[in-house]
Enzyme design. Structure first.
Site, short mmCIF file in Angstrom:
data_model
loop_
_atom_site.label_atom_id
_atom_site.label_comp_id
_atom_site.label_asym_id
_atom_site.label_seq_id
_atom_site.Cartn_x
_atom_site.Cartn_y
_atom_site.Cartn_z
N HIS A 1 -4.40 -21.11 14.02
CA HIS A 1 -4.53 -19.71 13.61
C HIS A 1 -4.61 -18.75 14.79
O HIS A 1 -4.14 -17.62 14.70
CB HIS A 1 -5.77 -19.54 12.72
N LEU B 1 2.36 1.59 1.99
CA LEU B 1 3.23 1.71 3.16
C LEU B 1 3.65 3.17 3.31
O LEU B 1 4.00 3.82 2.31
CB LEU B 1 4.47 0.84 2.96
N GLU C 1 1.43 2.09 -5.01
CA GLU C 1 2.88 2.20 -4.82
C GLU C 1 3.53 1.20 -5.76
O GLU C 1 2.87 0.68 -6.66
CB GLU C 1 3.25 1.97 -3.35
N LYS D 1 3.85 -2.98 7.79
CA LYS D 1 5.07 -3.52 7.16
C LYS D 1 5.26 -4.96 7.61
O LYS D 1 6.15 -5.29 8.40
CB LYS D 1 6.29 -2.65 7.49
N ARG E 1 7.43 3.19 13.22
CA ARG E 1 6.61 2.37 12.32
C ARG E 1 6.62 0.91 12.77
O ARG E 1 5.59 0.22 12.72
CB ARG E 1 7.13 2.50 10.89
N ARG F 1 0.70 -25.79 15.46
CA ARG F 1 0.21 -24.83 14.47
C ARG F 1 -1.29 -24.59 14.65
O ARG F 1 -2.06 -25.55 14.71
CB ARG F 1 0.46 -25.35 13.05
N TYR G 1 8.68 -6.10 10.04
CA TYR G 1 10.11 -5.91 9.82
C TYR G 1 10.41 -4.46 9.48
O TYR G 1 9.50 -3.69 9.17
CB TYR G 1 10.62 -6.85 8.72
N1 PDD Z 1 10.88 -1.77 1.07
N2 PDD Z 1 6.45 0.40 -0.15
C1 PDD Z 1 6.79 -0.90 -0.01
C2 PDD Z 1 5.81 -1.94 -0.39
C3 PDD Z 1 8.06 -1.25 0.49
O1 PDD Z 1 8.39 -2.55 0.65
C4 PDD Z 1 8.98 -0.22 0.82
C5 PDD Z 1 10.34 -0.53 1.37
C6 PDD Z 1 8.58 1.12 0.65
C7 PDD Z 1 9.49 2.26 1.03
O2 PDD Z 1 9.62 2.37 2.43
P1 PDD Z 1 10.92 2.98 3.10
O3 PDD Z 1 11.15 4.31 2.46
O4 PDD Z 1 10.55 3.10 4.53
O5 PDD Z 1 12.07 2.03 2.85
C8 PDD Z 1 7.31 1.38 0.18
C9 PDD Z 1 12.01 -2.23 1.83
C10 PDD Z 1 13.25 -1.40 1.67
C11 PDD Z 1 12.21 -3.74 1.62
O6 PDD Z 1 11.22 -4.43 1.80
O7 PDD Z 1 13.32 -4.19 1.36
#
Ligand code: PDD
Length: 286
Positions: A102, A206, A182, A149, A51, A100, A32
């Site tokens: 894997h 991320l 993070e 992501k 990304r 379903r 996403y």
């Molecule tokens: N979250 N790290 C994680 C784990 C994140 O979920 C996000 C963003 C970031 C920052 O990424 P970016 O600058 O590209 O938004 C770092 C989004 C906004 C969310 O899941 O809602």
């Protein structure tokens, strides 16, 4: 009523339907993006789509869309959902299988979904108006592919919720070496004596688009020194300022970590300067 995009069709969000056999639902098998849009202009659009594409490649989900096709969907969503400050949520799952199992099914059509959400206006570089965050720290218990992501966000969601009962708005995570990775939904930064440090890109974090934009802007401006390097928990505790970044928050000052004030407990000068630069240049580097 907000209008969503689902597999080629625009329709009211409440009418959008996917099968319970969709692998996004069964396995979190998808990726996403969240793209912010202020006063009709998306921030970091190309970086978000890059990304998304690299996530699809990592999961071996075949979707041959080019950047123009993604742009068209985003622009249609913005036209159909007016608002000054929106985020566009895009999700691609592997699709709906017959049953379903894997194994990645052959001949499966990815499910593509998009909708918009209202978000706060971006921060003004004024400490008096800043929304501040308080965070707890916790060992990072997510998986080892945090650079993807993925919609498999349970680890992040559990970490995010750890701090909420105590009134905390984020959880800053650290690895077994006591180095920050993070936060549960943001990248993290510490500032000491005017210089900024943020954990380097790796499979533990991320690659945030806001992070990329911020570092490009700081590099071009040159006034604030920064390093992408391991940052320890001790450094977090001794920092003058701590920030988080994400698409929906931009630069978010953290004024309390584990119930202790960060620095003097106030929003810092370096934040003010950096958010000022970000506000000026957010549309120029991505
Ligand atoms: N979250 N790290 C994680 C784990 C994140 O979920 C996000 C963003 C970031 C920052 O990424 P970016 O600058 O590209 O938004 C770092 C989004 C906004 C969310 O899941 O809602």
């Amino acid at each position: 009523m907000s209008i969503a995009y689902l597999n080629g069709i625009y329709l009211p969000l409440a009418e959008a339907r996917i099968s319970p056999l969709d692998r996004g639902f069964l396995f979190g098998d998808g990726v996403y993006e969240v793209i912010p849009c202020h006063l009709g202009r998306m921030v970091g659009f190309s970086l978000h789509i890059e990304r998304l594409r690299s996530g699809l490649n990592a999961l071996n989900i075949q979707l041959g869309w080019n950047t123009g096709e993604w742009r068209e969907v985003c622009e249609q969503l913005l036209t159909r959902n007016p608002g000054d400050h929106l985020s566009i949520y895009l999700q691609v799952s592997r699709g709906t299988a017959q049953s379903r199992g894997h194994a990645y099914p052959a001949d499966i059509e990815p499910t593509c979904f998009g909708f918009t959400m209202e978000i706060a206006p971006p921060p003004l570089p004024d400490p008096a108006l800043a929304v501040t965050y308080s965070a707890i720290t916790a060992p990072d218990l997510r998986w080892k592919r945090c650079h993807i992501k993925s919609t498999s966000l349970l680890g992040n969601v559990m970490h995010f919720n750890e701090g909420l009962p105590g009134g905390n708005t984020e959880t800053i995570l650290y690895n077994c070496a006591g180095e920050l990775t993070e936060a549960s939904a943001c990248n993290v930064y510490v500032i000491k004596n005017g210089a900024l440090a943020t954990p380097p890109l790796s499979e533990q974090i991320l690659a945030g688009v806001t992070r990329t934009l911020l570092l490009r802007i700081l590099e071009k401006d040159g006034a604030i020194a920064f390093a992408e390097r391991p940052v320890t928990l001790e450094e977090l505790r001794g920092a003058d300022e701590v920030w988080l970044t994400s698409s929906t928050k931009e630069l978010a000052p953290v004024t309390e970590v584990d119930s202790e004030p960060v620095g003097n407990g106030q929003v810092g000068e370096v934040w003010q300067r950096a958010q000022g630069l970000f506000s000026q240049h957010r549309h120029e580097h991505g």
